[in-house]
Scaffold this motif. Structure first.
Motif, PDB file in Angstrom:
ATOM      1  N   ASN A 210      23.108  16.151  28.956  1.00  0.00           N
ATOM      2  CA  ASN A 210      22.957  17.499  28.400  1.00  0.00           C
ATOM      3  C   ASN A 210      24.098  17.891  27.475  1.00  0.00           C
ATOM      4  N   CYS A 211      25.118  17.064  27.431  1.00  0.00           N
ATOM      5  CA  CYS A 211      26.294  17.355  26.593  1.00  0.00           C
ATOM      6  C   CYS A 211      26.156  16.680  25.231  1.00  0.00           C
ATOM      7  N   PRO A 212      26.836  17.210  24.211  1.00  0.00           N
ATOM      8  CA  PRO A 212      26.861  16.531  22.913  1.00  0.00           C
ATOM      9  C   PRO A 212      27.395  15.107  23.066  1.00  0.00           C
ATOM     10  N   LYS A 213      26.787  14.176  22.369  1.00  0.00           N
ATOM     11  CA  LYS A 213      27.177  12.771  22.480  1.00  0.00           C
ATOM     12  C   LYS A 213      28.455  12.514  21.677  1.00  0.00           C
ATOM     13  N   LEU A 214      29.449  11.938  22.355  1.00  0.00           N
ATOM     14  CA  LEU A 214      30.743  11.671  21.719  1.00  0.00           C
ATOM     15  C   LEU A 214      30.665  10.468  20.789  1.00  0.00           C
ATOM     16  N   ARG A 215      31.377  10.554  19.668  1.00  0.00           N
ATOM     17  CA  ARG A 215      31.502   9.419  18.759  1.00  0.00           C
ATOM     18  C   ARG A 215      32.831   8.716  19.046  1.00  0.00           C
ATOM     19  N   ASN A 216      33.076   7.666  18.295  1.00  0.00           N
ATOM     20  CA  ASN A 216      34.380   7.011  18.403  1.00  0.00           C
ATOM     21  C   ASN A 216      35.465   7.957  17.890  1.00  0.00           C
ATOM     22  N   ILE A 217      36.426   8.229  18.724  1.00  0.00           N
ATOM     23  CA  ILE A 217      37.515   9.144  18.366  1.00  0.00           C
ATOM     24  C   ILE A 217      38.776   8.347  18.109  1.00  0.00           C
ATOM     25  N   LYS A 218      39.396   8.605  16.988  1.00  0.00           N
ATOM     26  CA  LYS A 218      40.590   7.849  16.615  1.00  0.00           C
ATOM     27  C   LYS A 218      41.754   8.181  17.552  1.00  0.00           C
ATOM     28  N   ASP A 219      42.625   7.211  17.716  1.00  0.00           N
ATOM     29  CA  ASP A 219      43.852   7.458  18.479  1.00  0.00           C
ATOM     30  C   ASP A 219      44.736   8.407  17.680  1.00  0.00           C
ATOM     31  N   PHE A 220      45.424   9.257  18.394  1.00  0.00           N
ATOM     32  CA  PHE A 220      46.271  10.241  17.712  1.00  0.00           C
ATOM     33  C   PHE A 220      47.364   9.550  16.892  1.00  0.00           C
ATOM     34  N   SER A 221      47.850   8.436  17.375  1.00  0.00           N
ATOM     35  CA  SER A 221      48.914   7.713  16.668  1.00  0.00           C
ATOM     36  C   SER A 221      48.462   7.205  15.303  1.00  0.00           C
ATOM     37  N   SER A 222      47.162   6.990  15.128  1.00  0.00           N
ATOM     38  CA  SER A 222      46.648   6.516  13.831  1.00  0.00           C
ATOM     39  C   SER A 222      46.482   7.665  12.844  1.00  0.00           C
ATOM     40  N   ILE A 223      46.538   8.899  13.341  1.00  0.00           N
ATOM     41  CA  ILE A 223      46.385  10.069  12.472  1.00  0.00           C
ATOM     42  C   ILE A 223      47.739  10.648  12.071  1.00  0.00           C
ATOM     43  N   SER A 224      48.671  10.695  13.016  1.00  0.00           N
ATOM     44  CA  SER A 224      49.975  11.294  12.744  1.00  0.00           C
ATOM     45  C   SER A 224      51.061  10.589  13.549  1.00  0.00           C
ATOM     46  N   THR A 225      52.203  10.437  12.921  1.00  0.00           N
ATOM     47  CA  THR A 225      53.358   9.846  13.608  1.00  0.00           C
ATOM     48  C   THR A 225      54.278  10.929  14.153  1.00  0.00           C
ATOM     49  N   LYS A 226      53.980  12.187  13.821  1.00  0.00           N
ATOM     50  CA  LYS A 226      54.811  13.298  14.266  1.00  0.00           C
ATOM     51  C   LYS A 226      54.340  13.812  15.619  1.00  0.00           C
ATOM     52  N   THR A 227      55.289  14.234  16.406  1.00  0.00           N
ATOM     53  CA  THR A 227      54.942  14.865  17.675  1.00  0.00           C
ATOM     54  C   THR A 227      54.347  16.238  17.370  1.00  0.00           C
ATOM     55  N   PRO A 228      53.167  16.534  17.882  1.00  0.00           N
ATOM     56  CA  PRO A 228      52.540  17.819  17.551  1.00  0.00           C
ATOM     57  C   PRO A 228      53.335  19.005  18.088  1.00  0.00           C
ATOM     58  N   ALA A 229      53.369  20.056  17.309  1.00  0.00           N
ATOM     59  CA  ALA A 229      54.073  21.272  17.718  1.00  0.00           C
ATOM     60  C   ALA A 229      53.354  21.913  18.896  1.00  0.00           C
ATOM     61  N   ASN A 230      54.043  22.767  19.612  1.00  0.00           N
ATOM     62  CA  ASN A 230      53.476  23.423  20.789  1.00  0.00           C
ATOM     63  C   ASN A 230      52.294  24.321  20.428  1.00  0.00           C
ATOM     64  N   CYS A 231      52.302  24.845  19.199  1.00  0.00           N
ATOM     65  CA  CYS A 231      51.235  25.760  18.777  1.00  0.00           C
ATOM     66  C   CYS A 231      49.881  25.057  18.610  1.00  0.00           C
ATOM     67  N   VAL A 232      49.891  23.718  18.439  1.00  0.00           N
ATOM     68  CA  VAL A 232      48.631  22.996  18.228  1.00  0.00           C
ATOM     69  C   VAL A 232      47.681  23.223  19.409  1.00  0.00           C
ATOM     70  N   LYS A 233      48.221  23.212  20.610  1.00  0.00           N
ATOM     71  CA  LYS A 233      47.390  23.413  21.808  1.00  0.00           C
ATOM     72  C   LYS A 233      46.711  24.780  21.766  1.00  0.00           C
ATOM     73  N   TYR A 234      47.441  25.796  21.370  1.00  0.00           N
ATOM     74  CA  TYR A 234      46.872  27.150  21.353  1.00  0.00           C
ATOM     75  C   TYR A 234      45.963  27.371  20.146  1.00  0.00           C
ATOM     76  N   ASN A 235      46.260  26.658  19.054  1.00  0.00           N
ATOM     77  CA  ASN A 235      45.345  26.706  17.908  1.00  0.00           C
ATOM     78  C   ASN A 235      43.990  26.096  18.290  1.00  0.00           C
TER      79      ASN A 235
END
Length: 394
Positions: A210-235
């Motif tokens: 019943n849930c949307p079917k997930l696609r292949n999700i890229k690893d975060f390390s392949s998208i950014s080498t920076k540690t995400p800021a704390n605000c990303v979670k709240y965004n």
């Protein structure tokens, strides 16, 4: 092509018996206006209707011995009217003894004319029925719609009679249709309080179907080498709140209105549309609530907004303690599906009769998101997906 005119109900054209439909007829005896035979024969009007039937049938009862074929035809027509309209029996003078009365059912009446009685019997329609090879007097709506795809509004509309179409339009004017539509139950409401390791794969797969079917999700390390800021979670929470509100707002049918749904998410999520950063959970939610209240085309209330807060919490908790990020990934995937639907070229098919009668102009004040913004939203949602898969900790 001219479209049917929608008639608004008012004091002068509303049925005086049921007070809930367009009046099409007027009683020739008491002049009350009414909508259907059911109302004409209602208890409130019974005395008048039965007296009128009796007077007119009595005045038109004439034997025609010179034309037995016409007499037989009229008998058949009246019998058909009697069976379909459930006309009452009357006491009529016996032809052989005018001083005595005997109760005669209409099935035994022979006549050569209908006169005023024809106001309640459509002679042409009845004769057409009698001349046809079809033994069915009236095809019930369930039979007419048998085999018709009920999701195809054009096909359903074509199979309605003119009266049914008019009644439907009058109903839309007089009722709050939203009260008749069952509320959508979001897929993120499923929760396994204590996940058991012996839980069968079938049971797990049932709710995931019943849930949307997930696609292949890229690893975060392949998208950014920076540690995400704390605000990303709240965004991300700000976007999830806007998505959850929108899915509920469209009663789970947001995929049928992708451009409108994306506009709703963008209107209420400043993290998505304006790149605004949020420093805590509360302000991320309050921003969406305020955006809903300030919108010119979104109509909501405190109950909807409270429900949105509960939905965000359920999405963040996931179906169980071991898959806390699963619903977050599903929500972001569903939002991406909306974005991709917006990128598809619109079909240029000509509108059918139903579409012309009820044009899809639900939100005349909104503006669709541009193709450039859709691409931007896709890229940002890709980032959130990878973040939720590998980094998010609540």
């Amino acid at each position: 092509m001219a479209s049917a005119k929608i008639i608004e109900l008012n004091e002068s054209n509303t049925c005086k018996i049921c007070d809930n439909a367009l009046a099409r007829y007027s009683c020739p005896k008491c002049n009350i206006i009414y909508c259907s035979l059911t109302c004409y024969q209602a208890v409130a009007h019974q005395e008048c209707s039965e007296n009128f039937y009796k007077e007119n049938v009595m005045s038109e009862l004439k034997l025609d011995t010179n034309d037995p074929q016409s007499k037989s035809k009229m008998l058949e027509i009246l019998q058909r009217a009697h069976e379909s309209n459930k006309l009452p029996s009357f006491k009529v003078s016996n032809a052989s003894n005018e001083d005595s009365d005997s109760e005669v059912d209409l099935d035994d009446i022979e006549l050569n004319g209908l006169g005023p009685f024809s106001q309640f019997v459509d002679i042409e329609d009845l004769e057409e029925d009698l001349d046809s090879d079809d033994d069915i007097d009236y095809v019930d709506i369930s039979e007419r719609l048998a085999g018709v795809n009920l999701d195809d509004t054009e096909m359903v509309w074509e199979n309605l009679t003119a009266d049914e179409k008019q009644d439907f339009m009058a109903f839309l004017k007089s009722e709050d249709v939203s009260k008749l539509i069952p509320s959508w139950q979001p897929w993120w409401l499923h929760r396994e309080e204590n996940k058991v390791t012996e839980l069968s794969e079938d049971a797990t797969q049932t709710f995931k179907n019943n849930c949307p079917k997930l696609r292949n999700i890229k690893d975060f390390s392949s998208i950014s080498t920076k540690t995400p800021a704390n605000c990303v979670k709240y965004n991300l929470i700000n976007l999830l709140a806007a998505y959850a509100f929108t899915a509920r707002y469209f009663n789970g049918e947001h995929m049928d209105f992708p451009n409108e749904a994306v506009a709703a998410v963008a209107t209420t999520s400043f993290a998505l549309k304006k790149g605004q950063n949020f420093e805590n959970y509360e302000t991320a939610l309050k921003s969406v609530e305020q955006a809903c209240i300030n919108s010119e085309w979104i109509i909501t209330d405190s109950e909807n907004l409270d429900l949105m807060s509960e939905d965000v919490e359920k999405i963040l908790n996931g179906p169980n303690s071991e898959e806390k990020s699963f619903y977050v990934l599903c929500a972001l995937t569903d939002f991406q599906n909306l974005l991709r639907e917006c990128q598809k070229p619109k079909e240029q098919n000509s509108a059918g009769a139903f579409s012309k009668q009820f044009p899809n102009e639900h939100f005349p004040q909104l503006q669709y998101e541009t193709k450039e913004k859709i691409k931007k939203y896709l890229k940002k949602s890709d980032y959130f997906l990878s973040f939720a898969k590998d980094v998010l900790k609540m």
